[in-house]
Design a protein around this motif. Structure first.
Motif, PDB file in Angstrom:
ATOM      1  N   ARG A   3       7.491  -6.445  11.993  1.00 53.71           N
ATOM      2  CA  ARG A   3       6.999  -5.148  11.551  1.00 53.71           C
ATOM      3  C   ARG A   3       7.551  -4.796  10.187  1.00 53.71           C
ATOM      4  O   ARG A   3       6.846  -4.266   9.320  1.00 53.71           O
ATOM      5  CB  ARG A   3       7.371  -4.068  12.572  1.00 53.71           C
ATOM      6  N   GLU A   4       8.817  -5.077   9.932  1.00 54.36           N
ATOM      7  CA  GLU A   4       9.411  -4.800   8.625  1.00 54.36           C
ATOM      8  C   GLU A   4       8.741  -5.618   7.521  1.00 54.36           C
ATOM      9  O   GLU A   4       8.492  -5.127   6.417  1.00 54.36           O
ATOM     10  CB  GLU A   4      10.919  -5.109   8.655  1.00 54.36           C
ATOM     11  N   ALA A   5       8.446  -6.886   7.829  1.00 56.33           N
ATOM     12  CA  ALA A   5       7.784  -7.744   6.844  1.00 56.33           C
ATOM     13  C   ALA A   5       6.383  -7.206   6.518  1.00 56.33           C
ATOM     14  O   ALA A   5       5.958  -7.180   5.362  1.00 56.33           O
ATOM     15  CB  ALA A   5       7.703  -9.173   7.362  1.00 56.33           C
ATOM     16  N   ARG A   6       5.664  -6.775   7.572  1.00 56.17           N
ATOM     17  CA  ARG A   6       4.331  -6.222   7.349  1.00 56.17           C
ATOM     18  C   ARG A   6       4.398  -4.920   6.561  1.00 56.17           C
ATOM     19  O   ARG A   6       3.559  -4.644   5.687  1.00 56.17           O
ATOM     20  CB  ARG A   6       3.631  -5.982   8.690  1.00 56.17           C
ATOM     21  N   LEU A   7       5.381  -4.082   6.857  1.00 55.45           N
ATOM     22  CA  LEU A   7       5.552  -2.822   6.127  1.00 55.45           C
ATOM     23  C   LEU A   7       5.827  -3.079   4.644  1.00 55.45           C
ATOM     24  O   LEU A   7       5.289  -2.397   3.763  1.00 55.45           O
ATOM     25  CB  LEU A   7       6.687  -1.991   6.743  1.00 55.45           C
ATOM     26  N   LYS A   8       6.670  -4.055   4.383  1.00 62.14           N
ATOM     27  CA  LYS A   8       6.993  -4.389   3.004  1.00 62.14           C
ATOM     28  C   LYS A   8       5.755  -4.877   2.247  1.00 62.14           C
ATOM     29  O   LYS A   8       5.511  -4.495   1.094  1.00 62.14           O
ATOM     30  CB  LYS A   8       8.086  -5.462   2.976  1.00 62.14           C
ATOM     31  N   LEU A   9       4.965  -5.736   2.931  1.00 63.61           N
ATOM     32  CA  LEU A   9       3.743  -6.241   2.304  1.00 63.61           C
ATOM     33  C   LEU A   9       2.752  -5.106   2.045  1.00 63.61           C
ATOM     34  O   LEU A   9       2.115  -5.051   0.981  1.00 63.61           O
ATOM     35  CB  LEU A   9       3.115  -7.306   3.202  1.00 63.61           C
ATOM     36  N   LEU A  10       2.632  -4.194   3.014  1.00 66.20           N
ATOM     37  CA  LEU A  10       1.725  -3.064   2.841  1.00 66.20           C
ATOM     38  C   LEU A  10       2.157  -2.169   1.686  1.00 66.20           C
ATOM     39  O   LEU A  10       1.326  -1.653   0.935  1.00 66.20           O
ATOM     40  CB  LEU A  10       1.640  -2.249   4.133  1.00 66.20           C
ATOM     41  N   GLU A  11       3.468  -1.964   1.538  1.00 68.25           N
ATOM     42  CA  GLU A  11       3.971  -1.150   0.430  1.00 68.25           C
ATOM     43  C   GLU A  11       3.584  -1.758  -0.917  1.00 68.25           C
ATOM     44  O   GLU A  11       3.185  -1.053  -1.851  1.00 68.25           O
ATOM     45  CB  GLU A  11       5.494  -1.018   0.518  1.00 68.25           C
ATOM     46  N   GLU A  12       3.697  -3.085  -1.002  1.00 65.99           N
ATOM     47  CA  GLU A  12       3.312  -3.760  -2.245  1.00 65.99           C
ATOM     48  C   GLU A  12       1.810  -3.630  -2.504  1.00 65.99           C
ATOM     49  O   GLU A  12       1.379  -3.365  -3.629  1.00 65.99           O
ATOM     50  CB  GLU A  12       3.702  -5.247  -2.161  1.00 65.99           C
ATOM     51  N   LEU A  13       1.008  -3.807  -1.429  1.00 64.23           N
ATOM     52  CA  LEU A  13      -0.437  -3.687  -1.570  1.00 64.23           C
ATOM     53  C   LEU A  13      -0.840  -2.259  -1.935  1.00 64.23           C
ATOM     54  O   LEU A  13      -1.776  -2.050  -2.729  1.00 64.23           O
ATOM     55  CB  LEU A  13      -1.143  -4.115  -0.283  1.00 64.23           C
ATOM     56  N   ILE A  14      -0.152  -1.274  -1.383  1.00 63.60           N
ATOM     57  CA  ILE A  14      -0.456   0.129  -1.701  1.00 63.60           C
ATOM     58  C   ILE A  14      -0.130   0.432  -3.160  1.00 63.60           C
ATOM     59  O   ILE A  14      -0.885   1.125  -3.849  1.00 63.60           O
ATOM     60  CB  ILE A  14       0.319   1.068  -0.748  1.00 63.60           C
TER      61      ILE A  14
END
Length: 394
Positions: free
Chosen positions: A315-326
């Motif tokens: 979940r942390e990895a996905r959150l980090k990726l989403l932050e970059e995409l946002i």
């Protein structure tokens, strides 16, 4: 500059004067011009505030039929046009130097116009005359080598060059100057700009036309104006054909040039809406992942219910990726917003210039038509008066 000509044509003088007025107006909008982008600045001549037509006399003097081999090594017959230029200061000082001249094919005029459309998408680029004799109601031969058709196209090509050279922005483009002065190597210079890679796909533009949700109201009005322009000019052209109206092809249909500007706006607006929608979707995914509450039905939500939640590390990895995409999405939305706003602002300014020029052209064409009709009537009266005298003497 036709043989024996020492002064600019009336149309060229009027366009030069119009260019002078427009150049004064563009000084007030210098902040818009400065934002054109690096590629446009590199292709713009240094002499701002002065249209090319005020510095150079331009004409398409004559047409010539030639034969040669095409790209697939087959023999073909084509028409070339003699483009002549001469410095305007020499003309105004009373000197009459020999004009510089070069030959251009119709396809080279097409290449120039395509380059201008891509490089300046917010400008209503003047249209070219038709490539083939397709309009049977013109009562002209359908043969592309027909002298009447070739002459009409020569006048249309000259009119195109005069309009581009009198435009406050287009006239200062270096590619246009190369087109008028460099006979060899001109195409290579155009292709080096990479304009073809920037050209929008017609399929994308058509898709955006039907899918865009919030187009600028002014551009909707512009499209309506384009439809009216097409209808009115078509009626005038048909009336001209019936009345043997032989003035220059000023009233040629220009709705395609107006629609090209509208399509570009629809495409940029559609790209902005898609980027905004994608950003909203990414933020919603981040919220759902952070809270664990799935507000909309998704395949991912179903798998979580069936097989359990993800591990904290995942979940942390996905959150980090989403932050970059946002973050990337926010930059994209800002970039598309600026692009769309700039296009709307610049296009609307040029549309007003186009409308004013259209009114001048229409007024001039109708005046010329009225003068021609008066002249024909006077000649008719004279013929009938002579005939009457002959009958009275019998």
């Amino acid at each position: 500059m036709r043989p024996g000509s020492t002064t600019p044509s009336g149309a060229q003088r009027r366009m030069a004067e119009d260019g002078k007025e427009e150049s004064v107006a563009t000084d007030d909008d210098s902040d818009l011009t400065a934002a054109d982008g690096t590629s446009s600045l590199n292709n713009t001549m240094v002499e701002d505030g002065s249209t090319l037509l005020r510095r150079m006399e331009i004409c398409v003097a004559e047409a010539e039929k030639r034969s040669g081999k095409n790209a697939v090594n087959m023999q073909e017959t084509f028409t070339v046009y003699l483009v002549e230029t001469r410095p305007m200061d020499a003309v105004t000082e009373g000197r009459n130097p020999a004009p510089d001249s070069l030959w251009r094919r119709y396809s080279e005029f097409e290449l120039l116009r395509n380059y201008l459309i891509v490089t300046y998408p917010y400008i209503v680029v003047p249209p070219l005359p038709e490539k083939r004799a397709e309009f049977v109601w013109h009562k002209l031969s359908a043969d592309n080598m027909d002298p009447d058709f070739v002459e009409r196209r020569r006048v249309g090509l000259e009119n195109f060059l005069l309009r581009v050279a009198s435009h406050p922005v287009l006239s200062n483009d270096k590619i246009l100057y190369h087109f008028l002065t460099e006979e060899h190597g001109w195409k290579e210079v155009v292709y080096e700009t990479g304009f073809q890679a920037k050209a929008d796909s017609r399929l994308r533009a058509l898709s955006a036309t039907f899918r865009v949700r919030n187009p600028d109201k002014r551009f909707m009005e512009m499209k309506h104006y384009s439809d009216e322009l097409q209808s009115h000019t078509s009626q005038l052209l048909r009336a001209r054909a019936r009345k043997t109206f032989t003035s220059t092809d000023i009233l040629s249909t220009r709705e395609s040039a107006v629609r090209a500007v509208c399509r570009k706006h629809e495409l940029t607006q559609f790209e902005l809406e898609m980027a905004s929608q994608d950003l909203i979707s990414k933020k919603q995914q981040r919220e759902e992942l952070a809270t664990g509450i799935v507000r909309t039905f998704s395949f991912k939500g179903m798998t979580n219910k069936l097989f359990g939640q993800e591990a904290p590390e995942q979940r942390e990895a996905r959150l980090k990726l989403l932050e970059e995409l946002i973050a990337e999405g926010e930059d994209t939305v800002k970039e598309k917003t600026v692009e769309c706003e700039e296009h709307v602002e610049k296009a609307w300014v040029d549309m007003q210039r186009f409308k004013e020029q259209k009114d001048k052209d229409l007024r001039e064409a109708l005046i010329n038509y009225a003068v021609m009709q008066i002249s024909m009537c006077k000649k008719g009266i004279q013929v009938w008066s002579n005939a009457k005298e002959c009958f009275l003497k019998m």
